[in-house]
Design a protein around this motif. Structure first.
Motif, PDB file in Angstrom:
ATOM      1  N   ARG A   4       0.837  -1.215   0.000  1.00 45.74           N
ATOM      2  CA  ARG A   4       0.000   0.000   0.000  1.00 45.74           C
ATOM      3  C   ARG A   4       0.867   1.260   0.000  1.00 45.74           C
ATOM      4  O   ARG A   4       0.510   2.269  -0.573  1.00 45.74           O
ATOM      5  CB  ARG A   4      -0.989  -0.024   1.156  1.00 45.74           C
ATOM      6  CG  ARG A   4      -0.601   0.748   2.372  1.00 45.74           C
ATOM      7  CD  ARG A   4      -1.711   0.958   3.383  1.00 45.74           C
ATOM      8  NE  ARG A   4      -2.472  -0.218   3.714  1.00 45.74           N
ATOM      9  CZ  ARG A   4      -2.045  -1.199   4.521  1.00 45.74           C
ATOM     10  NH1 ARG A   4      -0.846  -1.133   5.059  1.00 45.74           N
ATOM     11  NH2 ARG A   4      -2.808  -2.224   4.806  1.00 45.74           N
ATOM     12  N   LEU A   7       1.804   2.116  -3.531  1.00 44.50           N
ATOM     13  CA  LEU A   7       0.685   2.760  -4.226  1.00 44.50           C
ATOM     14  C   LEU A   7       0.526   4.213  -3.773  1.00 44.50           C
ATOM     15  O   LEU A   7       0.288   5.102  -4.581  1.00 44.50           O
ATOM     16  CB  LEU A   7      -0.619   1.993  -3.989  1.00 44.50           C
ATOM     17  CG  LEU A   7      -0.729   0.622  -4.644  1.00 44.50           C
ATOM     18  CD1 LEU A   7      -2.025  -0.070  -4.217  1.00 44.50           C
ATOM     19  CD2 LEU A   7      -0.651   0.716  -6.160  1.00 44.50           C
ATOM     20  N   GLN A   8       0.658   4.453  -2.471  1.00 46.75           N
ATOM     21  CA  GLN A   8       0.511   5.809  -1.933  1.00 46.75           C
ATOM     22  C   GLN A   8       1.622   6.731  -2.409  1.00 46.75           C
ATOM     23  O   GLN A   8       1.418   7.933  -2.562  1.00 46.75           O
ATOM     24  CB  GLN A   8       0.477   5.772  -0.401  1.00 46.75           C
ATOM     25  CG  GLN A   8      -0.765   5.126   0.162  1.00 46.75           C
ATOM     26  CD  GLN A   8      -0.657   4.818   1.655  1.00 46.75           C
ATOM     27  OE1 GLN A   8       0.415   4.860   2.254  1.00 46.75           O
ATOM     28  NE2 GLN A   8      -1.789   4.478   2.257  1.00 46.75           N
ATOM     29  N   LYS A  10       3.146   6.626  -5.330  1.00 46.07           N
ATOM     30  CA  LYS A  10       3.158   6.869  -6.766  1.00 46.07           C
ATOM     31  C   LYS A  10       2.641   8.265  -7.069  1.00 46.07           C
ATOM     32  O   LYS A  10       1.655   8.706  -6.481  1.00 46.07           O
ATOM     33  CB  LYS A  10       2.290   5.834  -7.496  1.00 46.07           C
ATOM     34  CG  LYS A  10       2.887   4.440  -7.488  1.00 46.07           C
ATOM     35  CD  LYS A  10       1.992   3.438  -8.153  1.00 46.07           C
ATOM     36  CE  LYS A  10       2.008   3.621  -9.649  1.00 46.07           C
ATOM     37  NZ  LYS A  10       1.525   2.441 -10.370  1.00 46.07           N
ATOM     38  N   ASN A  13      -1.551   7.392  -9.718  1.00 44.19           N
ATOM     39  CA  ASN A  13      -2.019   6.036  -9.448  1.00 44.19           C
ATOM     40  C   ASN A  13      -3.227   5.712 -10.332  1.00 44.19           C
ATOM     41  O   ASN A  13      -4.208   5.151  -9.882  1.00 44.19           O
ATOM     42  CB  ASN A  13      -2.360   5.854  -7.972  1.00 44.19           C
ATOM     43  CG  ASN A  13      -2.530   4.384  -7.608  1.00 44.19           C
ATOM     44  OD1 ASN A  13      -2.030   3.508  -8.313  1.00 44.19           O
ATOM     45  ND2 ASN A  13      -3.235   4.115  -6.543  1.00 44.19           N
ATOM     46  N   THR A  14      -3.120   6.081 -11.593  1.00 40.13           N
ATOM     47  CA  THR A  14      -4.176   5.813 -12.549  1.00 40.13           C
ATOM     48  C   THR A  14      -3.984   4.417 -13.113  1.00 40.13           C
ATOM     49  O   THR A  14      -2.856   4.007 -13.392  1.00 40.13           O
ATOM     50  CB  THR A  14      -4.141   6.851 -13.691  1.00 40.13           C
ATOM     51  OG1 THR A  14      -4.240   8.145 -13.124  1.00 40.13           O
ATOM     52  CG2 THR A  14      -5.273   6.635 -14.662  1.00 40.13           C
ATOM     53  N   SER A  85      -2.665  -5.137  -1.120  1.00 37.37           N
ATOM     54  CA  SER A  85      -1.991  -3.953  -0.577  1.00 37.37           C
ATOM     55  C   SER A  85      -1.469  -4.186   0.837  1.00 37.37           C
ATOM     56  O   SER A  85      -0.599  -3.445   1.295  1.00 37.37           O
ATOM     57  CB  SER A  85      -2.926  -2.742  -0.613  1.00 37.37           C
ATOM     58  OG  SER A  85      -4.068  -2.973   0.174  1.00 37.37           O
ATOM     59  N   THR A 113      -7.163  -2.547  -7.164  1.00 34.72           N
ATOM     60  CA  THR A 113      -6.915  -1.266  -6.502  1.00 34.72           C
ATOM     61  C   THR A 113      -5.714  -0.525  -7.084  1.00 34.72           C
ATOM     62  O   THR A 113      -5.489   0.628  -6.739  1.00 34.72           O
ATOM     63  CB  THR A 113      -6.715  -1.446  -4.982  1.00 34.72           C
ATOM     64  OG1 THR A 113      -5.650  -2.368  -4.754  1.00 34.72           O
ATOM     65  CG2 THR A 113      -7.982  -1.952  -4.329  1.00 34.72           C
ATOM     66  N   GLY A 114      -4.952  -1.184  -7.943  1.00 34.91           N
ATOM     67  CA  GLY A 114      -3.808  -0.523  -8.544  1.00 34.91           C
ATOM     68  C   GLY A 114      -2.900  -1.509  -9.235  1.00 34.91           C
ATOM     69  O   GLY A 114      -3.205  -2.701  -9.345  1.00 34.91           O
ATOM     70  N   ILE A 116       1.550  -2.088  -9.577  1.00 43.19           N
ATOM     71  CA  ILE A 116       2.886  -1.608  -9.240  1.00 43.19           C
ATOM     72  C   ILE A 116       3.878  -2.186 -10.235  1.00 43.19           C
ATOM     73  O   ILE A 116       3.711  -3.294 -10.731  1.00 43.19           O
ATOM     74  CB  ILE A 116       3.292  -1.945  -7.791  1.00 43.19           C
ATOM     75  CG1 ILE A 116       3.295  -3.449  -7.535  1.00 43.19           C
ATOM     76  CG2 ILE A 116       2.399  -1.209  -6.799  1.00 43.19           C
ATOM     77  CD1 ILE A 116       3.905  -3.836  -6.185  1.00 43.19           C
ATOM     78  N   ASP A 120       8.365   1.330  -9.535  1.00 43.58           N
ATOM     79  CA  ASP A 120       7.673   1.833  -8.344  1.00 43.58           C
ATOM     80  C   ASP A 120       8.305   1.272  -7.078  1.00 43.58           C
ATOM     81  O   ASP A 120       8.486   1.987  -6.084  1.00 43.58           O
ATOM     82  CB  ASP A 120       6.187   1.451  -8.358  1.00 43.58           C
ATOM     83  CG  ASP A 120       5.417   2.039  -9.520  1.00 43.58           C
ATOM     84  OD1 ASP A 120       5.768   3.144  -9.986  1.00 43.58           O
ATOM     85  OD2 ASP A 120       4.458   1.379  -9.967  1.00 43.58           O
ATOM     86  N   THR A 124      10.338   3.464  -4.251  1.00 44.33           N
ATOM     87  CA  THR A 124       9.874   3.457  -2.863  1.00 44.33           C
ATOM     88  C   THR A 124      11.004   3.083  -1.911  1.00 44.33           C
ATOM     89  O   THR A 124      11.180   3.714  -0.865  1.00 44.33           O
ATOM     90  CB  THR A 124       8.693   2.478  -2.691  1.00 44.33           C
ATOM     91  OG1 THR A 124       7.634   2.895  -3.549  1.00 44.33           O
ATOM     92  CG2 THR A 124       8.204   2.438  -1.256  1.00 44.33           C
TER      93      THR A 124
END
Length: 144
Positions: A4, A7-8, A10, A13-14, A85, A113-114, A116, A120, A124
């Motif tokens: 998660r 994702l946060q 990025k 996050n489209t 996530s 939900t996304g 990666i 990415d 991170t």
């Protein structure tokens, strides 16, 4: 660290996707426009597969297929490997390394939900390490 957090972190996050009835050419246009290496394949709001640059190279070009005449459903990777996530980032890194893949859809309770990418994940990790180093330097210098 959890997936998660990737994702946060990025910038965007489209989720970019095509339908399985799209042509390879249409998918490539989207990938070029968005500067991405893979698109998810979504049919009737359900994750059906993924189409990547590797799929294009191996299943289209090397088989002398025409991008404008080949449908995504003919060349997409339908056996998806996904993560949630809540999983540790190490899980994603292990899967990507073991399976030689660069993109992982993130699915929570059956909902996409996304996605990666290896980029990415690396970004991170670099951000996290920099924050830790800065924190330790501040602690050592007494300016915390």
């Amino acid at each position: 660290m959890k997936i998660r957090h990737v994702l946060q972190g990025k910038k965007i996050n489209t989720i970019y996707s095509v339908a399985s009835s799209s042509t390879v050419y249409e998918a490539l246009e989207l990938m070029a426009e968005k500067n991405i290496g893979a698109v998810l394949v979504i049919d009737n709001d359900e994750l059906a597969g993924i189409f990547s640059e590797r799929d294009y190279a191996r299943k289209v070009i090397l088989q002398s297929r025409a991008s404008r005449d080949t449908l995504i459903e003919e060349v997409m990777t339908a056996k998806l490997i996904t993560v949630t996530s809540d999983q540790p980032l190490e899980d994603a890194m292990r899967v990507m390394s073991d399976k030689h893949i660069r993109h992982l859809p993130v699915v929570d309770e059956g909902q996409l939900t996304g996605i990666i990418s290896i980029n990415d994940v690396v970004s991170t990790i670099i951000r996290d390490q920099k924050a830790r180093i800065d924190s330790l330097e501040n602690y050592i210098s007494g300016s915390y």
